[in-house]
Design a protein around this motif. Structure first.
Motif, PDB file in Angstrom:
ATOM      1  N   ILE A   1     -17.618  12.075 -71.526  1.00 11.79           N
ATOM      2  CA  ILE A   1     -19.079  11.960 -71.640  1.00 11.79           C
ATOM      3  C   ILE A   1     -19.707  11.768 -70.264  1.00 11.79           C
ATOM      4  CG2 ILE A   1     -20.933  10.477 -72.530  1.00 11.79           C
ATOM      5  CD1 ILE A   1     -19.142  10.072 -75.022  1.00 11.79           C
ATOM      6  N   ALA A   2     -19.096  10.943 -69.425  1.00  6.89           N
ATOM      7  CA  ALA A   2     -19.608  10.733 -68.068  1.00  6.89           C
ATOM      8  C   ALA A   2     -19.551  12.029 -67.258  1.00  6.89           C
ATOM      9  CB  ALA A   2     -18.810   9.634 -67.374  1.00  6.89           C
ATOM     10  N   LEU A   3     -18.473  12.770 -67.391  1.00  8.59           N
ATOM     11  CA  LEU A   3     -18.353  14.051 -66.698  1.00  8.59           C
ATOM     12  C   LEU A   3     -19.431  15.024 -67.162  1.00  8.59           C
ATOM     13  CD1 LEU A   3     -16.761  15.883 -64.759  1.00  8.59           C
ATOM     14  CD2 LEU A   3     -15.279  16.455 -66.677  1.00  8.59           C
ATOM     15  N   LEU A   4     -19.670  15.066 -68.463  1.00 11.02           N
ATOM     16  CA  LEU A   4     -20.713  15.924 -69.006  1.00 11.02           C
ATOM     17  C   LEU A   4     -22.087  15.505 -68.491  1.00 11.02           C
ATOM     18  CD1 LEU A   4     -21.456  18.217 -70.940  1.00 11.02           C
ATOM     19  CD2 LEU A   4     -21.639  16.497 -72.734  1.00 11.02           C
ATOM     20  N   ALA A   5     -22.355  14.213 -68.407  1.00  7.52           N
ATOM     21  CA  ALA A   5     -23.635  13.718 -67.905  1.00  7.52           C
ATOM     22  C   ALA A   5     -23.833  14.107 -66.441  1.00  7.52           C
ATOM     23  CB  ALA A   5     -23.718  12.205 -68.068  1.00  7.52           C
ATOM     24  N   VAL A   6     -22.787  14.023 -65.653  1.00  6.12           N
ATOM     25  CA  VAL A   6     -22.877  14.415 -64.238  1.00  6.12           C
ATOM     26  C   VAL A   6     -23.164  15.910 -64.125  1.00  6.12           C
ATOM     27  CG1 VAL A   6     -21.529  14.669 -62.117  1.00  6.12           C
ATOM     28  CG2 VAL A   6     -21.489  12.512 -63.380  1.00  6.12           C
ATOM     29  N   LEU A   7     -22.513  16.701 -64.943  1.00  5.83           N
ATOM     30  CA  LEU A   7     -22.757  18.144 -64.909  1.00  5.83           C
ATOM     31  C   LEU A   7     -24.178  18.493 -65.323  1.00  5.83           C
ATOM     32  CD1 LEU A   7     -19.390  19.510 -66.349  1.00  5.83           C
ATOM     33  CD2 LEU A   7     -20.201  19.656 -63.994  1.00  5.83           C
ATOM     34  N   VAL A   8     -24.694  17.835 -66.350  1.00  8.39           N
ATOM     35  CA  VAL A   8     -26.071  18.078 -66.790  1.00  8.39           C
ATOM     36  C   VAL A   8     -27.055  17.655 -65.703  1.00  8.39           C
ATOM     37  CG1 VAL A   8     -27.838  17.333 -68.444  1.00  8.39           C
ATOM     38  CG2 VAL A   8     -25.563  17.996 -69.247  1.00  8.39           C
ATOM     39  N   ALA A   9     -26.811  16.526 -65.058  1.00  8.72           N
ATOM     40  CA  ALA A   9     -27.685  16.073 -63.977  1.00  8.72           C
ATOM     41  C   ALA A   9     -27.662  17.030 -62.798  1.00  8.72           C
ATOM     42  CB  ALA A   9     -27.280  14.675 -63.529  1.00  8.72           C
ATOM     43  N   ALA A  10     -26.483  17.562 -62.475  1.00  8.25           N
ATOM     44  CA  ALA A  10     -26.385  18.521 -61.378  1.00  8.25           C
ATOM     45  C   ALA A  10     -27.123  19.812 -61.709  1.00  8.25           C
ATOM     46  CB  ALA A  10     -24.912  18.817 -61.084  1.00  8.25           C
ATOM     47  N   MET A  11     -27.015  20.260 -62.948  1.00 11.64           N
ATOM     48  CA  MET A  11     -27.743  21.478 -63.346  1.00 11.64           C
ATOM     49  C   MET A  11     -29.252  21.243 -63.322  1.00 11.64           C
ATOM     50  SD  MET A  11     -25.576  23.854 -63.767  1.00 11.64           S
ATOM     51  CE  MET A  11     -26.515  25.060 -64.659  1.00 11.64           C
ATOM     52  N   ALA A  12     -29.706  20.054 -63.750  1.00 17.49           N
ATOM     53  CA  ALA A  12     -31.129  19.744 -63.718  1.00 17.49           C
ATOM     54  C   ALA A  12     -31.637  19.693 -62.284  1.00 17.49           C
ATOM     55  CB  ALA A  12     -31.394  18.425 -64.433  1.00 17.49           C
ATOM     56  N   LEU A  13     -30.876  19.105 -61.408  1.00 13.17           N
ATOM     57  CA  LEU A  13     -31.268  19.047 -59.997  1.00 13.17           C
ATOM     58  C   LEU A  13     -31.327  20.444 -59.395  1.00 13.17           C
ATOM     59  CD1 LEU A  13     -31.890  17.273 -57.530  1.00 13.17           C
ATOM     60  CD2 LEU A  13     -29.437  17.211 -57.084  1.00 13.17           C
ATOM     61  N   LEU A  14     -30.369  21.265 -59.705  1.00 14.85           N
ATOM     62  CA  LEU A  14     -30.351  22.634 -59.196  1.00 14.85           C
ATOM     63  C   LEU A  14     -31.538  23.436 -59.737  1.00 14.85           C
ATOM     64  CD1 LEU A  14     -28.806  24.773 -57.569  1.00 14.85           C
ATOM     65  CD2 LEU A  14     -27.579  25.340 -59.679  1.00 14.85           C
ATOM     66  N   ALA A  15     -31.857  23.270 -60.998  1.00 15.21           N
ATOM     67  CA  ALA A  15     -33.001  23.974 -61.591  1.00 15.21           C
ATOM     68  C   ALA A  15     -34.323  23.485 -60.981  1.00 15.21           C
ATOM     69  CB  ALA A  15     -33.019  23.762 -63.101  1.00 15.21           C
ATOM     70  N   HIS A  16     -34.396  22.185 -60.685  1.00 14.72           N
ATOM     71  CA  HIS A  16     -35.619  21.633 -60.089  1.00 14.72           C
ATOM     72  C   HIS A  16     -35.813  22.148 -58.661  1.00 14.72           C
ATOM     73  CE1 HIS A  16     -38.084  18.536 -58.079  1.00 14.72           C
ATOM     74  NE2 HIS A  16     -38.720  18.522 -59.261  1.00 14.72           N
ATOM     75  N   GLN A  17     -34.745  22.301 -57.900  1.00 12.17           N
ATOM     76  CA  GLN A  17     -34.850  22.760 -56.526  1.00 12.17           C
ATOM     77  C   GLN A  17     -35.194  24.236 -56.432  1.00 12.17           C
ATOM     78  OE1 GLN A  17     -31.197  21.706 -54.618  1.00 12.17           O
ATOM     79  NE2 GLN A  17     -31.814  19.602 -54.241  1.00 12.17           N
ATOM     80  N   THR A  18     -34.765  25.039 -57.388  1.00 18.31           N
ATOM     81  CA  THR A  18     -35.045  26.476 -57.329  1.00 18.31           C
ATOM     82  C   THR A  18     -36.418  26.808 -57.905  1.00 18.31           C
ATOM     83  OG1 THR A  18     -33.938  26.818 -59.463  1.00 18.31           O
ATOM     84  CG2 THR A  18     -32.611  27.099 -57.460  1.00 18.31           C
ATOM     85  N   ALA A  19     -37.045  25.884 -58.641  1.00 19.79           N
ATOM     86  CA  ALA A  19     -38.360  26.170 -59.247  1.00 19.79           C
ATOM     87  C   ALA A  19     -39.486  25.882 -58.297  1.00 19.79           C
ATOM     88  CB  ALA A  19     -38.531  25.338 -60.499  1.00 19.79           C
TER      89      ALA A  19
END
Length: 65
Positions: A47-65
């Motif tokens: 679950i922690a690994l999944l949360a880190v991956l979701v946070a990384a994807m959100a950060l990446l999406a925020h930086q490209t928008a």
């Protein structure tokens, strides 16, 4: 857990020698667990690994928008 220090309850020999069928079965099971990375992870670690991956994807999406 490594099987090089385990002693078989069936034959009282080291498991890594595989003297009886119980030793051989335990050795095989432990070798399969060693080969599978995710088999040793707890549900909370997954679950922690999944949360880190979701946070990384959100950060990446925020930086490209």
């Amino acid at each position: 857990m490594t099987y090089d220090r385990l002693v078989c309850a069936n034959c009282a020999a080291p498991v890594n020698e595989g003297r009886c069928r119980v030793c051989r079965a335990t050795r095989e099971r432990l070798q399969q667990q060693d080969n599978n990375f995710f088999a040793g992870l707890t549900p909370m670690a997954l679950i922690a690994l999944l949360a880190v991956l979701v946070a990384a994807m959100a950060l990446l999406a925020h930086q490209t928008a």
